[in-house]
Design an enzyme around this catalytic site. Structure first.
Site, PDB file in Angstrom:
ATOM      1  N   LYS A 107      15.503  33.773 -13.768  1.00  0.00           N
ATOM      2  CA  LYS A 107      16.315  32.901 -12.927  1.00  0.00           C
ATOM      3  C   LYS A 107      16.046  31.431 -13.252  1.00  0.00           C
ATOM      4  O   LYS A 107      14.967  31.090 -13.760  1.00  0.00           O
ATOM      5  CB  LYS A 107      15.975  33.135 -11.451  1.00  0.00           C
ATOM      6  CG  LYS A 107      16.413  34.471 -10.892  1.00  0.00           C
ATOM      7  CD  LYS A 107      15.987  34.589  -9.439  1.00  0.00           C
ATOM      8  CE  LYS A 107      16.442  35.913  -8.835  1.00  0.00           C
ATOM      9  NZ  LYS A 107      17.901  35.966  -8.648  1.00  0.00           N
ATOM     10  N   ARG A 149      19.539  46.995  -7.043  1.00  0.00           N
ATOM     11  CA  ARG A 149      20.246  48.274  -7.108  1.00  0.00           C
ATOM     12  C   ARG A 149      19.441  49.322  -7.865  1.00  0.00           C
ATOM     13  O   ARG A 149      19.605  50.525  -7.630  1.00  0.00           O
ATOM     14  CB  ARG A 149      21.618  48.067  -7.745  1.00  0.00           C
ATOM     15  CG  ARG A 149      21.600  47.601  -9.189  1.00  0.00           C
ATOM     16  CD  ARG A 149      22.883  46.911  -9.614  1.00  0.00           C
ATOM     17  NE  ARG A 149      22.987  45.580  -9.030  1.00  0.00           N
ATOM     18  CZ  ARG A 149      24.025  44.767  -9.218  1.00  0.00           C
ATOM     19  NH1 ARG A 149      25.042  45.150  -9.964  1.00  0.00           N
ATOM     20  NH2 ARG A 149      24.051  43.575  -8.656  1.00  0.00           N
TER      21      ARG A 149
END
Length: 492
Positions: free
Chosen positions: A277, A351
């Site tokens: 990130k 996920r």
């Protein structure tokens, strides 16, 4: 905080603070009685414009003659015919903050006589107790100077003989929810070097201590390898902290009743892994476990309220870090379900932990399953910071949750889960890719999860926008504990 509900005389009750609702253009019955006994002090304040009863405006009026209370707290409700549950919650939020800012040790709240259409005494008392509990929370765990607790100790909700039972019920429920919300906020606010997967496992054991209805089981990475949870383990591969699958079972209902299952994303810190990130605001990635925190908070509320319902809570806890063993973009992993996954972006890790947890909970033959996750920035783009995204493989279930979310002012919005989106997850090298491109990112994330939930009724709450705030009010919000708790209570 000691909450009580009583039938009492507004003028004679001895309290440090008497809280009165004020309409724009009229007084509530309680405020009218006080105004008459106090030489129209409230009416005069409104006429002189020293107090404008717009929604959420407050004014403390000290040492008023004619009542036994030491001070009054006036709370603006706006126009009576325009009062909604959202506006009333705003007024109650302001009232709670203003009340806790006074030196009052005791308070009486006279909101039972507010006339707002279908809004019940139960609802008002529930929100009032919840929001006062919420306002009392202060984070100081990692500060050298500890916060001074608010002096307020006892809050009495005034009620009529007819509404007393409803007020007591709402007040009790609201306090239990508020305690769960604050527990969620506390876990979310802790830094990643304290709140690790192992820390959450210890919290679960602590939560179950001396609680006969709550049992805890912790699965470590060895157990997960035996279960072939290759997807979850691919996320923790780059971290020195071992992943934990935390299972809490609240057995409040009959043994024959199927459980309702909550599954929480517990990424205790998310660097993005190899798909690193940007550094800006990366500190806020400690909030990437707020889905897990909301599951903990809901279980805390279950302990407080002791409803007759069976609940299984599963938290998939891991860090997402970029070391030499970390999963790389393009790697293919095998999930517990047997489906293979091409990891195109290691920052789509939530996920990957959730899919194995969602497969794991099949063994409980659940009545319903709700997973909660700070899953996608795309959900913030779609819905902002006010409403969480709601997806489901059952429209009736989705509609039930959305309707309830509106009732309790913890809003969720039913989003599409159409088959057309599934093709964006196609992979040339595996059964499924873990991202579907920038278009409809929140939808395709939910589509990914849906492939692991075909055996039961399932809903997914993407809470990326609502789980925490940035800026001056930076911190975890405790959402969606109110929605989750009220849903489980509705099944008791």
């Amino acid at each position: 905080m000691n909450f009580q509900a009583k039938v009492l005389d507004t003028l004679k009750v001895k309290t440090d603070c008497l809280v009165l609702g004020i309409y724009d253009g009229a007084l509530t019955p309680s405020a009218e009685v006080v105004d008459s006994a106090c030489d129209n002090v409230i009416s005069n304040l409104i006429k002189s414009l020293d107090f404008k009863p717009a929604v959420g405006k407050t004014l403390v009026v000290p040492a008023v003659t004619g009542v036994a209370a030491s001070r009054l707290l006036l709370v603006g409700l706006g126009k009576q015919d325009a009062l909604t549950s959202d506006k009333l919650k705003k007024a109650l939020t302001s009232a709670a903050k203003s009340l806790l800012a006074t030196p009052s040790k005791t308070a009486v709240i006279t909101f039972d006589d507010i006339d707002a259409g279908d809004i019940s005494s139960d609802w008002i008392a529930c929100q009032g107790a919840q929001l006062i509990t919420h306002a009392s929370y202060k984070y100081d765990t990692t500060k050298s100077e500890k916060a001074k607790p608010a002096p307020l100790k006892t809050v009495v909700f005034a009620a009529s003989k007819e509404s007393l039972k409803d007020v007591k019920g709402g007040m009790t429920r609201g306090q239990g929810i508020g305690i769960g919300v604050n527990y969620t906020r506390q876990l979310g606010n802790l830094p990643g070097n304290i709140c690790t997967p192992a820390f959450l496992a210890k919290e679960a054991r602590s939560l179950a201590r001396n609680q006969p209805k709550l049992t805890v089981k912790i699965l470590k990475e060895k157990d997960m390898r035996e279960l072939k949870m290759g997807s979850l383990l691919s996320v923790s591969a780059g971290s020195d902290e071992e992943a934990h699958l935390i299972v809490m079972e609240y057995k409040g209902g009959a043994k024959t009743k199927k459980p309702h299952v909550l599954v929480g994303k517990g990424i205790t810190f998310d660097t993005g892994g190899i798909s690193l990130k940007p550094g800006n605001a990366m500190d806020e990635m400690k909030f990437d476990m707020c889905g897990a925190a909301s599951v903990f908070g809901t279980m805390k509320a279950m302990i407080e309220l002791q409803p007759s319902v069976n609940v299984v809570a599963v938290v998939a806890a891991s860090e997402n870090m970029p070391n030499g063993k970390a999963t790389k973009p393009g790697d293919i992993v095998t999930s517990m379900s047997g489906q293979t996954i091409e990891v195109l972006n290691t920052d789509a890790e939530g996920r990957l932990v959730l899919c194995d947890a969602l497969t794991y909970v099949e063994r409980y033959k659940p009545e319903t399953v709700i997973d909660i996750a700070t899953l996608t920035g795309a959900c913030i783009v779609a819905l902002g910071k006010h409403v969480c995204g709601l997806y489901s493989n059952d429209d009736d279930f989705a509609n039930e949750l959305q309707s309830l979310s509106m009732d309790v002012c913890d809003k969720a919005w039913h989003m599409p889960l159409f088959d057309e989106y599934q093709q964006q997850l196609d992979s040339n090298f595996a059964d499924i890719a873990n991202i579907g491109g920038p278009a409809g990112g929140s939808v395709t994330a939910a589509c990914f999860l849906s492939r692991f939930t075909k055996e039961y009724t399932w809903a997914h709450l993407d809470i990326a926008g609502v789980a925490h705030l940035s800026g001056a009010a930076k911190g975890a919000t405790g959402r969606p504990v109110p929605l989750l708790t009220e849903y489980l209570l509705s099944k008791a």
